[in-house]
Each structure stands twice: as C-alpha cells, then as structure tokens.
Design a protein around this motif. Structure first.
Motif, PDB file in Angstrom:
ATOM      1  N   LEU A  72       6.906  -0.526   4.254  1.00  0.00           N
ATOM      2  CA  LEU A  72       7.911  -1.314   3.535  1.00  0.00           C
ATOM      3  C   LEU A  72       7.611  -2.808   3.623  1.00  0.00           C
ATOM      4  CD1 LEU A  72      11.153   0.666   4.399  1.00  0.00           C
ATOM      5  CD2 LEU A  72       9.899   0.641   2.222  1.00  0.00           C
TER       6      LEU A  72
ATOM      7  N   ARG B 143       6.803  -4.990   0.336  1.00  0.00           N
ATOM      8  CA  ARG B 143       7.558  -6.200  -0.012  1.00  0.00           C
ATOM      9  C   ARG B 143       6.605  -7.374  -0.272  1.00  0.00           C
ATOM     10  NH1 ARG B 143      12.987  -7.498   2.961  1.00  0.00           N
ATOM     11  NH2 ARG B 143      13.409  -5.658   1.705  1.00  0.00           N
ATOM     12  N   ARG B 144       5.618  -7.522   0.594  1.00  0.00           N
ATOM     13  CA  ARG B 144       4.628  -8.589   0.415  1.00  0.00           C
ATOM     14  C   ARG B 144       3.849  -8.382  -0.889  1.00  0.00           C
ATOM     15  NH1 ARG B 144       1.400  -7.764   4.719  1.00  0.00           N
ATOM     16  NH2 ARG B 144       0.004  -6.521   3.456  1.00  0.00           N
TER      17      ARG B 144
ATOM     18  N   ASN C 167       2.162  -0.298  -3.703  1.00  0.00           N
ATOM     19  CA  ASN C 167       3.574  -0.492  -3.453  1.00  0.00           C
ATOM     20  C   ASN C 167       4.275   0.843  -3.333  1.00  0.00           C
ATOM     21  OD1 ASN C 167       6.380  -1.650  -3.654  1.00  0.00           O
ATOM     22  ND2 ASN C 167       5.110  -3.461  -4.012  1.00  0.00           N
TER      23      ASN C 167
END
Length: 173
Positions: A19, A23-24, A98
């Motif tokens: 996660l 997010r990055r 992702n």
C-alpha cells in the motif's frame, strides 16, 4: 499455531508495504497524466484480501486446524513463491505498479520480467497465495471461500485492466 500466526502477520506487513508503494506510485502516475479505472471494485478487493488474512487466523485458532507437514510445507513454499512473483511484478513495473488500476497514457505495455510470459502475472500470485497461505495450516474453508469469492472479482479486475491498458497503449507503428 504461533509460527503460522507470525507468517500471516508478516503477510499483513507485506500488504502494508504494498500500500505504501502503491500510494507513492499513484502520485508518480498522476504527475504523468494517469487516469484511474475500476474504483468501484477496489473496496471489495481490499475487504476480500483482508478477509483472507483474518480467515486464516480465525480458522486456525477457532477451528482447531492442525499443521500437517505433508501439506503445510509444500503450501508454505508456494505461498513464499507467490510473494516472490508478486515482488518481481512490482519491481518490473516500477512506478507503474499499483493496487489500483491507474494507467499513464501513451506508455508502451511492459513486456519484461514475468510479463514476458503472462499478461497478468500478479494475479497468478494472488490465486496461488489465496489457496496456499490458508492451506499451510489446513484452513480449507478459508482457501475455498477466498478462491470462490476471488474468481469473479479477478475476472472483473482483468477486464478492467485490459480495457484501461488498451485505451492507454500507443498505437503500433
């Protein structure tokens, strides 16, 4: 039971690392004009994967499931192999990986690493892990429930990704 609990908790920590990475990577993708697809199925996916881990612990502790070495050790090897495949996918895709379907337009499809052989190798890892992790400690109810619930979700996810990638990939010369 304690070593298996530690294993499941380590997988939970791995999920948190995913996660953070996601997010990055989402921020990088958005800076490069990305669009997100399939937001509706994402909360279901999160709930199902959380349920997998909770089910493993609950079935082991409350269901009295034994560790059977003839089943547990091969399943542990498969579960660890699934983690290796997942991180190979993450490394190969780099900032494009992702947990959501976020696609940067006009980037070519990745054909390196495990994508050389499979369109969606990360989902192979998900399927293997969904069976193997619970069966490390004979949690067959969790393995069965996760697999049956995950199949239609994965079908939705793969359709969503294929549609998103088809619209974002540059035209062939």
């Amino acid at each position: 039971m304690i070593p298996y609990t530690v294993l499941v908790l380590l997988v939970a920590v791995e999920r948190l690392a995913e996660l953070v990475t996601a997010r990055r990577n989402a921020a990088w993708s958005r800076l490069h004009g990305a669009a997100e697809y399939g937001q509706g199925h994402y909360p279901v996916m999160v709930a199902l994967h959380t349920g997998l881990l909770a089910g493993c612990l609950a079935e082991t502790w409350f269901g009295g499931r034994p560790f059977l070495p003839a089943l547990g050790w091969p399943m542990l090897a498969l579960a660890l192999g699934a983690q290796g495949l997942r991180w190979w996918c993450i490394t190969t895709l780099g900032p494009r990986w992702n947990t959501r379907v976020i696609v940067v337009p006009d980037l070519p499809l990745v054909t390196a690493g495990p994508y050389r052989w499979l369109s969606h190798p990360n989902y192979v890892a998900v399927i293997v892990e969904g069976v193997a992790l619970p069966l490390v400690h004979t949690d067959w109810l969790t393995a069965t429930a996760f697999t049956l619930l995950n199949l239609p979700l994965l079908a939705t996810r793969v359709r969503c990704e294929n549609t998103a990638l088809a619209g974002a990939a540059p035209a062939a010369p």
